[in-house]
Design a protein around this motif. Structure first.
Motif, short mmCIF file in Angstrom:
data_model
loop_
_atom_site.label_atom_id
_atom_site.label_comp_id
_atom_site.label_asym_id
_atom_site.label_seq_id
_atom_site.Cartn_x
_atom_site.Cartn_y
_atom_site.Cartn_z
N GLN A 165 -1.71 -4.06 -4.65
CA GLN A 165 -0.66 -3.80 -5.63
C GLN A 165 0.34 -2.75 -5.10
OE1 GLN A 165 -0.46 -5.62 -8.50
NE2 GLN A 165 -2.21 -6.73 -7.57
N PRO A 166 1.58 -2.77 -5.64
CA PRO A 166 2.58 -1.79 -5.22
C PRO A 166 2.10 -0.36 -5.45
CG PRO A 166 3.60 -3.54 -6.50
CD PRO A 166 2.13 -3.75 -6.60
N GLY A 167 2.35 0.49 -4.47
CA GLY A 167 1.95 1.89 -4.57
C GLY A 167 0.56 2.17 -4.06
N GLY A 177 9.72 -2.69 2.62
CA GLY A 177 8.70 -2.07 1.78
C GLY A 177 7.32 -2.09 2.38
N ASP A 233 10.67 -11.52 4.12
CA ASP A 233 11.76 -11.52 3.15
C ASP A 233 12.64 -12.73 3.42
OD1 ASP A 233 13.73 -11.04 1.35
OD2 ASP A 233 14.25 -9.04 2.07
N ASN A 284 1.65 -0.58 0.47
CA ASN A 284 2.59 -1.49 -0.20
C ASN A 284 3.63 -0.67 -0.97
OD1 ASN A 284 3.96 -3.46 -1.54
ND2 ASN A 284 2.21 -4.28 -2.65
N ASP A 285 4.84 -0.61 -0.39
CA ASP A 285 5.93 0.11 -1.03
C ASP A 285 7.00 -0.86 -1.54
OD1 ASP A 285 7.13 2.44 -1.94
OD2 ASP A 285 8.28 2.75 -0.09
N THR A 286 6.58 -2.11 -1.82
CA THR A 286 7.50 -3.11 -2.35
C THR A 286 7.41 -3.12 -3.88
OG1 THR A 286 5.90 -4.95 -2.34
CG2 THR A 286 7.04 -4.48 -0.26
N LYS A 287 8.03 -4.13 -4.47
CA LYS A 287 8.02 -4.27 -5.92
C LYS A 287 7.01 -5.31 -6.40
CE LYS A 287 11.50 -1.43 -6.24
NZ LYS A 287 11.31 -0.05 -6.77
N ALA A 288 6.24 -5.89 -5.45
CA ALA A 288 5.27 -6.93 -5.83
C ALA A 288 4.00 -6.75 -5.02
CB ALA A 288 5.87 -8.32 -5.59
N SER A 289 2.97 -7.48 -5.41
CA SER A 289 1.68 -7.37 -4.72
C SER A 289 1.71 -8.08 -3.37
CB SER A 289 0.57 -7.97 -5.59
OG SER A 289 0.83 -9.36 -5.81
#
Length: 226
Positions: A183-185, A99, A211, A137-142
């Protein structure tokens, strides 16, 4: 009438001790011949094996040859498949690893940097290499880009040496502050700074999303040394 005494018959002469019994002689010769032949066979068998002649009840291997196929005991080398590696990128490409999406806009070298409002020199025999990037940030968390480790990274030179970033990246002018969560996105500008030998020829930058649940192969971006 006169009586005449006849002479006593003479005992036939006994055979001389030097005259041998022909049957006994023939039997002895035959036994000797068989003994010599057997000894020759044993000697031939042991000579073929490189050993010494000896009395043995085992059949000669030159006669009793085991022609059955034997199992191949040669160890087989196991070759593990090479791990799949993400495609390499170049400066200006939107490089992705998990991500984490990083675009290296520029690479430059300098003798000093601005840290915490002051000029910091690299020192004798050293230089700074600065990567100007944009992180998405393309993950699910900051992501805490400067005080955490959301992106594992290394700078590589031509001798395949790997360098870590300098400490306290949040103090480098132009970087996000410590604990400033991306933040994500969203995306933000980020400077990755390295102190390397003055003669180091920089060729690539590797990075991967941090990860703990998997061993992720890093993505590589080819760099042009300044």
């Amino acid at each position: 009438m006169s009586s005449q005494i006849l002479p006593m018959p003479q005992r036939p002469p006994s055979p001389s001790k030097d005259v041998r019994n022909p049957w006994k002689t023939a039997t002895f010769c035959l036994a000797g011949a068989l003994t010599v032949t057997a000894a020759a066979l044993v000697y031939t068998a042991t000579e073929g094996r490189g050993g010494t002649p000896h009395a043995s009840a085992d059949p000669s291997p030159s006669i009793w040859q085991d022609d059955r196929p034997r199992a191949d005991t040669t160890p087989v080398e196991t070759i593990s498949p090479a791990p799949s590696r993400p495609a390499d990128f170049k400066i200006g490409d939107e490089a992705r690893n998990g991500g984490a999406v990083v675009t290296v806009a520029k690479v430059r070298e300098t003798e000093s940097i601005n840290v915490a409002g002051a000029v910091k020199k690299a020192g004798g025999g050293a230089k700074y290499v600065i990567l100007e990037t944009v992180v998405f940030n393309d993950t699910k968390a900051s992501m805490d880009l400067t005080c955490s480790l959301p992106i594992v990274n290394s700078l590589l030179d031509k001798q395949d040496r790997r360098y870590d970033t300098i400490d306290d990246l949040y103090e480098v002018a132009g970087n996000p502050e410590c604990n400033e969560q991306l933040q994500p996105g969203f995306k933000d500008e980020m400077l990755f700074v390295y102190r390397v030998p003055e003669d180091a020829k920089i060729i690539a930058w590797e990075f991967s999303e941090y990860d703990l649940t998997s061993e992720r192969e890093p993505s590589a971006i080819e760099l042009d040394s300044a």
